[in-house]
Design a protein around this motif. Structure first.
Motif, PDB file in Angstrom:
ATOM      1  N   ASP A 202     -22.035  -1.464  -1.522  1.00  0.00           N
ATOM      2  CA  ASP A 202     -21.496  -2.429  -0.311  1.00  0.00           C
ATOM      3  C   ASP A 202     -20.586  -0.770   0.295  1.00  0.00           C
ATOM      4  OD1 ASP A 202     -20.756  -3.925   1.877  1.00  0.00           O
ATOM      5  OD2 ASP A 202     -19.213  -4.511   0.967  1.00  0.00           O
ATOM      6  N   GLU A 203     -20.202  -0.934   1.677  1.00  0.00           N
ATOM      7  CA  GLU A 203     -19.673  -0.160   2.039  1.00  0.00           C
ATOM      8  C   GLU A 203     -20.095   1.363   1.578  1.00  0.00           C
ATOM      9  OE1 GLU A 203     -18.842  -0.171   5.231  1.00  0.00           O
ATOM     10  OE2 GLU A 203     -18.397  -2.526   5.032  1.00  0.00           O
ATOM     11  N   ALA A 347      -7.253   4.384  -3.967  1.00  0.00           N
ATOM     12  CA  ALA A 347      -7.674   3.212  -3.384  1.00  0.00           C
ATOM     13  C   ALA A 347      -7.353   2.861  -5.804  1.00  0.00           C
ATOM     14  CB  ALA A 347      -9.481   3.691  -3.967  1.00  0.00           C
ATOM     15  N   SER A 348      -7.057   3.255  -6.331  1.00  0.00           N
ATOM     16  CA  SER A 348      -6.928   2.682  -7.619  1.00  0.00           C
ATOM     17  C   SER A 348      -6.067   2.139  -7.779  1.00  0.00           C
ATOM     18  CB  SER A 348      -6.983   3.848  -8.505  1.00  0.00           C
ATOM     19  OG  SER A 348      -5.989   4.945  -8.654  1.00  0.00           O
ATOM     20  N   ASP A 349      -4.999   2.486  -6.992  1.00  0.00           N
ATOM     21  CA  ASP A 349      -3.705   1.752  -6.676  1.00  0.00           C
ATOM     22  C   ASP A 349      -3.744   0.528  -4.964  1.00  0.00           C
ATOM     23  OD1 ASP A 349      -0.971   3.681  -7.300  1.00  0.00           O
ATOM     24  OD2 ASP A 349      -2.813   5.011  -6.259  1.00  0.00           O
ATOM     25  N   THR A 381      -8.669   2.415   3.393  1.00  0.00           N
ATOM     26  CA  THR A 381      -9.122   2.475   1.619  1.00  0.00           C
ATOM     27  C   THR A 381      -8.438   0.647   1.258  1.00  0.00           C
ATOM     28  OG1 THR A 381      -9.142   4.640   1.433  1.00  0.00           O
ATOM     29  CG2 THR A 381      -9.302   3.427  -0.054  1.00  0.00           C
ATOM     30  N   LEU A 382      -7.510   0.839   2.583  1.00  0.00           N
ATOM     31  CA  LEU A 382      -6.048  -0.703   1.493  1.00  0.00           C
ATOM     32  C   LEU A 382      -6.893  -1.495   1.616  1.00  0.00           C
ATOM     33  CD1 LEU A 382      -3.760  -2.367   0.301  1.00  0.00           C
ATOM     34  CD2 LEU A 382      -2.886  -2.163   2.738  1.00  0.00           C
ATOM     35  N   ILE A 383      -7.529  -2.285   3.488  1.00  0.00           N
ATOM     36  CA  ILE A 383      -7.971  -3.335   3.958  1.00  0.00           C
ATOM     37  C   ILE A 383      -9.228  -3.416   2.909  1.00  0.00           C
ATOM     38  CG2 ILE A 383      -8.527  -4.043   5.991  1.00  0.00           C
ATOM     39  CD1 ILE A 383      -5.548  -4.195   5.630  1.00  0.00           C
ATOM     40  N   ASP A 384      -9.866  -1.528   3.006  1.00  0.00           N
ATOM     41  CA  ASP A 384     -11.496  -2.315   2.286  1.00  0.00           C
ATOM     42  C   ASP A 384     -11.003  -2.951   0.605  1.00  0.00           C
ATOM     43  OD1 ASP A 384     -12.914  -0.600   4.147  1.00  0.00           O
ATOM     44  OD2 ASP A 384     -12.918   0.777   3.145  1.00  0.00           O
ATOM     45  N   ALA A 385     -10.103  -2.230   0.041  1.00  0.00           N
ATOM     46  CA  ALA A 385      -9.871  -3.355  -1.130  1.00  0.00           C
ATOM     47  C   ALA A 385      -9.437  -4.797  -1.398  1.00  0.00           C
ATOM     48  CB  ALA A 385      -8.942  -2.219  -1.764  1.00  0.00           C
TER      49      ALA A 385
END
Length: 471
Positions: A202-203, A347-349, A381-385
């Protein structure tokens, strides 16, 4: 004993021929193996693997098309001809994948004709058009255990972790001796292909130069190992990593992607995330509203009251380091934009936050201009996660959602620092002026997806789906 071997041979040959796994040229080899007594455990292993990969779907539908038709018929989905066209192709692919396995590591498999994997699909289109929905529908109906569905960002994080782990396991270089060049990509691709014969991304987007430089070799090896790929993206393949650093080294990957994946466009011009749906209450607040912080404090306290915990700072372990959040209670975190996006985290956070919390408050979101391009990238990136893991959000921002990101046509970089960077990279100043890291073009493009997702995240349907207390 002879009768047992004959029976075994007959069963094995019938199985292989019926499933088109055997060529006539391999028959003497198979009989030879049976005569030598090698086949009993190998054949049973092959049969078990095949049975596991072709077990009936737990769904009550025969495939994604039947499922899609049911949702349209029941009024849960609106008929969309572009969606239907993509679903029909994925439905055929689901049928083509029945019995497919890329495992050729067993002794018996050496004598079996290798089945050619079907071509994958790269599905692109504007935000909210249903790309992820149709891919997930397809994924859920594919009848194999060897399949993975991942967010592309998370997949690449995992690849880099594997590379690091592999390099750490190598013998230490002796003093005074040059270390031999070692390329970890091929063994990493083989490792991944042993875990999955189908990868659904995805994405699919490329913004990191470290990712861009290894994609061709990584995916070439995955494809050669029989991995089938289905991906969704907002960009057509030719626009991936557009205006990225050293893009000339990335472009060959696009040819590889097109060779192994058919390109489908799903773009009906409708953002279904933004259609009128019941809201989950007020979840987006403006900083200018009277007593807004007191309102958010009360909302947090009401939710925290149901948690079996006290309100306190929380420390999360991410790849051996500690990420501290100032205020949390159970599965709820109360954060500021500065706390989540002004710090050098990534991203990992955000994936760890998504795993630990089902609700995140994000306060004091500023107007995101090119002056805050790095923070905007982290916010995207936060909202994607959070969206990927169905985490619920409560937001307080300086401006309405649609106005959060402003693409101002000026350069926030210090001119001297920019020129030094371009000189170090060996890039002319004229060529450097169009690079995405300076223009903010990638952020503008990605933020459309962020606004679409944040709109859906305020609906009752999303809020209920994100409640982990019922799991």
């Amino acid at each position: 004993m002879a009768a047992g071997k004959a029976s075994l041979a007959a069963f094995g040959l019938q199985f292989c021929l019926e499933n088109k796994l055997l060529s006539k040229s391999n028959l003497p080899c198979i009989f030879s193996c049976v005569r030598r007594g090698f086949s009993t455990s190998v054949l049973s292993q092959t049969v078990e693997e095949s049975s596991a990969s072709t077990s009936p779907s737990s769904s009550s539908f025969g495939g994604p098309l039947e499922h899609y038709n049911s949702l349209v018929r029941d009024g849960q989905l609106r008929e969309d001809l572009q969606q239907r066209d993509v679903v029909e192709k994925l439905d055929q692919m689901q049928k083509n994948l029945r019995g497919y396995n890329n495992d050729h590591s067993t002794f018996f498999s050496k004598f079996i004709s290798k089945r050619k994997p079907p071509k994958g699909y790269y599905i692109y289109g504007d935000v909210g058009t249903g790309k992820t929905m149709v891919m997930d529908m397809f994924f859920n109906h594919v009848e194999t255990e060897k399949k993975k569905r991942v967010h592309f960002h998370g997949f690449m994080l995992d690849v880099h972790k594997r590379i690091h782990r592999l390099k750490q396991s190598l013998p230490k270089r002796k003093v005074g001796k040059m270390a031999k060049a070692y390329d970890p990509i091929a063994p990493i691709a083989e490792e991944i292909s042993e875990e999955a014969c189908l990868l659904c991304f995805d994405e699919f987007q490329v913004t990191d130069i470290a990712d861009a430089m290894i994609l061709k070799q990584l995916f070439e090896n995955l494809f050669l190992n029989g991995v089938v790929v289905v991906a969704t993206s907002n960009r057509p393949p030719d626009d991936l990593y557009k205006n990225g650093l050293q893009r000339v080294n990335f472009v060959p990957f696009i040819a590889v992607l097109k060779e192994y994946c058919q390109t489908l466009r799903l773009d009906s011009g409708i953002d279904y995330r933004r259609r009128n749906r019941p809201a989950a209450g007020k979840l987006f607040y403006l900083s200018s509203e009277p007593d807004v912080d007191a309102t958010l404090d009360k909302l947090f306290d009401e939710m925290a009251f149901k948690q079996n915990d006290i309100t306190r700072p929380r420390s999360l372990k991410v790849h051996g380091r500690i990420l501290t959040l100032d205020k949390a209670c159970g599965t709820i975190a109360d954060c500021t934009f500065e706390e989540l996006c002004d710090r050098p985290i990534g991203a990992s956070d955000y994936l760890e936050i998504s795993a630990v919390f089902d609700t995140v408050f994000i306060r004091n979101i500023p107007l995101l201009t090119l002056n805050k391009k790095t923070q905007a990238r982290r916010f995207i990136t936060l909202i994607d996660a959070l969206y990927e893991h169905k985490v619920r959000v409560v937001l307080k921002a300086e401006t309405p959602l649609d106005d959060l990101f402003v693409h101002e046509h000026h350069d926030d970089h210090d001119p001297h620092e920019t020129h030094v960077l371009l000189d170090d990279l060996g890039i002319s100043r004229d060529a450097g002026s169009s690079l995405a890291i300076f223009t903010g073009e990638e952020e503008v493009f990605a933020f459309q997806r962020t606004v679409s997702r944040l709109t859906e995240m305020q609906t009752e349907e999303y809020w209920v789906a994100g409640d982990r207390s019922t799991n």
